[in-house]
Design a protein around this motif. Structure first.
Motif, short mmCIF file in Angstrom:
data_model
loop_
_atom_site.label_atom_id
_atom_site.label_comp_id
_atom_site.label_asym_id
_atom_site.label_seq_id
_atom_site.Cartn_x
_atom_site.Cartn_y
_atom_site.Cartn_z
N CYS A 285 0.81 -1.22 0.00
CA CYS A 285 0.00 0.00 0.00
C CYS A 285 0.84 1.27 0.00
N LEU A 286 0.69 2.05 -1.05
CA LEU A 286 1.44 3.29 -1.19
C LEU A 286 1.00 4.32 -0.15
N GLY A 287 -0.25 4.24 0.29
CA GLY A 287 -0.78 5.21 1.24
C GLY A 287 -0.64 4.81 2.69
N SER A 288 0.27 3.88 2.99
CA SER A 288 0.36 3.36 4.36
C SER A 288 0.74 4.46 5.37
N HIS A 289 1.60 5.40 4.96
CA HIS A 289 1.98 6.47 5.90
C HIS A 289 0.77 7.34 6.24
N LEU A 290 -0.03 7.66 5.22
CA LEU A 290 -1.23 8.46 5.46
C LEU A 290 -2.23 7.68 6.31
N ALA A 291 -2.42 6.41 5.99
CA ALA A 291 -3.37 5.58 6.75
C ALA A 291 -2.96 5.50 8.22
N ARG A 292 -1.68 5.27 8.47
CA ARG A 292 -1.21 5.18 9.86
C ARG A 292 -1.44 6.49 10.60
N LEU A 293 -1.16 7.61 9.94
CA LEU A 293 -1.37 8.89 10.60
C LEU A 293 -2.85 9.10 10.91
N GLU A 294 -3.71 8.81 9.95
CA GLU A 294 -5.15 8.98 10.18
C GLU A 294 -5.63 8.10 11.33
N LEU A 295 -5.15 6.88 11.39
CA LEU A 295 -5.58 5.97 12.46
C LEU A 295 -5.07 6.42 13.82
N ASN A 296 -3.81 6.83 13.89
CA ASN A 296 -3.27 7.30 15.16
C ASN A 296 -3.98 8.56 15.63
N VAL A 297 -4.26 9.47 14.70
CA VAL A 297 -4.98 10.68 15.07
C VAL A 297 -6.39 10.33 15.54
N ALA A 298 -7.04 9.42 14.83
CA ALA A 298 -8.40 9.02 15.23
C ALA A 298 -8.42 8.48 16.66
N VAL A 299 -7.47 7.61 16.98
CA VAL A 299 -7.43 7.02 18.33
C VAL A 299 -7.14 8.10 19.38
N GLU A 300 -6.17 8.95 19.10
CA GLU A 300 -5.80 9.99 20.06
C GLU A 300 -6.97 10.93 20.33
N GLU A 301 -7.54 11.48 19.26
CA GLU A 301 -8.56 12.52 19.44
C GLU A 301 -9.88 11.93 19.94
N TRP A 302 -10.22 10.72 19.53
CA TRP A 302 -11.44 10.10 20.02
C TRP A 302 -11.35 9.90 21.54
#
Length: 400
Positions: free
Chosen positions: A351-368
């Motif tokens: 997956c070429l977008g793995s860096h973006l996906a990881r950032l989105e997931l980490n942000v989602a967990v943190e902010e939620w």
């Protein structure tokens, strides 16, 4: 859906089953079935549609994904070895695939993705703050699907009011079962609608380029030549599916997992350093992507005698939940130090977008968890997951 496959005899000496991966089922049933099958078979034959092979040996799955010369990405859907459509760069093999990845790598590099973090965090906070004012919601519709989709629309420079239409298209392209769409006509119709939409957007950018990924892609050259509108369409369709489906599914599993495991929720609240580990572990344990490849030559893989031109399904779950690779492989372990999972795939098509996906997931967990730290799965739900890619269909959570 039962996790037990319906026997269909044997095929060239290999077990054969009436196996349809596009069928939905109770939550967790797909992963349980892969665990059960992988424990007894290294591979089998599915008799659905034109038939295809399924590899259930973890090591063989990863090796096949890395061997692009034998297992081509010219078709990535097990039910359709001769697709009428093209997704770029997913359905290209090297060296053409390599050229596209080189160009796209600039857009999805760690540095480029990090620059987007403030915007990504703002989107997450706005959506979560709206939900935090209530006492519960279907968090898939209210957050998991809207958060990454909004980021995708902004990345591509598309109107955010088109979000609902995009989610409907994603459903028909990726989540219709074989029973619902046996000739794949509904899928093809949705792809045509998506293509027509992007044709209009490409025409608009030709007249007035903007500061977005689509406009920049129009300036790229492949093999020294400008990219044709046809290939731009194929690129946009792939970006559409990658941006609107995989991360929303992952966010859904993250919220489901932490709702079911309050002790781990308390652990990440006490130590935010555990969030990154939790994301990796949830991606591994709940692996939901099931790639397929088209054989270019006769080959035996996972005990399956594959012939040139036949399709091979390579479920990532059997590698990521392989007891030979991990201790207690079906458990999310916040103390696990090994992160060599293949939830993002393996080989040149990782997956070429793995860096973006990881950032989105980490942000989602943190902010939620900063805003809604205590929640649970609401009673009275029939929790189910889709086939093809295993996303939860709906998930209502409650909080105080």
């Amino acid at each position: 859906m039962s996790t037990t496959l319906e026997p269909d005899g044997t095929y060239e000496g290999v077990p054969a089953y009436c196996y349809d991966n596009t069928a939905g089922g109770p939550i967790g049933s797909h992963h349980q079935r892969w665990d059960d099958v992988a424990a007894t078979h290294s591979g089998f034959r599915s008799s659905i549609a034109r038939g295809f092979w399924v590899v259930t040996e973890g090591t063989a799955v990863q090796e096949a994904l890395q061997d692009w010369r034998t297992f081509s990405s010219t078709s990535v859907t097990a039910l359709d070895p001769d697709p009428k459509f093209l997704w770029i760069p997913e359905m290209l093999d090297p060296p053409m695939h390599t050229e596209w990845r080189r160009l796209l790598g600039r857009e999805f590099s760690p540095k480029a993705v990090a620059a987007r973090e403030p915007e990504i965090r703002r989107v997450a906070v706005e959506l979560i703050d709206q939900l935090a004012q209530t006492d519960g919601a279907d968090v898939l519709d209210g957050f998991a699907r809207r958060f990454p989709t909004t980021i995708f629309l902004r990345l591509m420079g598309l109107p955010e009011e088109d979000l609902e239409r995009f989610l409907d298209w994603v459903h028909d392209v990726l989540h219709l079962s074989y029973e619902q769409d046996p000739d794949r006509s509904r899928q093809f119709s949705a792809i045509q609608q998506v293509s027509a939409y992007f044709q209009e957007q490409i025409a608009l950018r030709r007249e007035a380029p903007r500061d977005d990924l689509l406009s920049r892609a129009m300036t790229w050259r492949i093999e020294g030549k400008p990219i044709s509108d046809r290939d731009l369409h194929a690129f946009c369709v792939l970006m559409f599916m990658a941006g609107l489906d995989t991360v929303p599914i992952a966010v859904g599993w993250v919220l489901y997992h932490f709702a079911q495991h309050p002790e781990q929720r308390r652990a990440i609240l006490a130590d935010q350093a555990l969030i990154a580990t939790s994301v990796e572990e949830i991606l591994r344990v709940y692996s939901f992507v099931i790639p397929a490849r088209k054989a270019t030559r006769d080959v035996t893989v996972g005990g399956c005698p594959v012939r040139a031109g036949e399709m091979v399904m390579l479920p990532l779950s059997v590698s990521n939940r392989d007891p030979r690779r991990y201790d207690n492989p079906r458990q999310v372990d916040l103390a696990r130090t090994t992160s060599n999972h293949i939830a993002f795939g393996s080989g040149p098509h990782r997956c070429l977008g793995s860096h973006l996906a990881r950032l989105e997931l980490n942000v989602a967990v943190e902010e939620w968890h900063r805003r809604i730290p205590d929640y649970r799965v609401a009673d009275g739900q029939d929790l189910r997951e889709t086939g093809n890619m295993y996303g939860i269909t709906s998930l209502r959570l409650e909080w105080t």
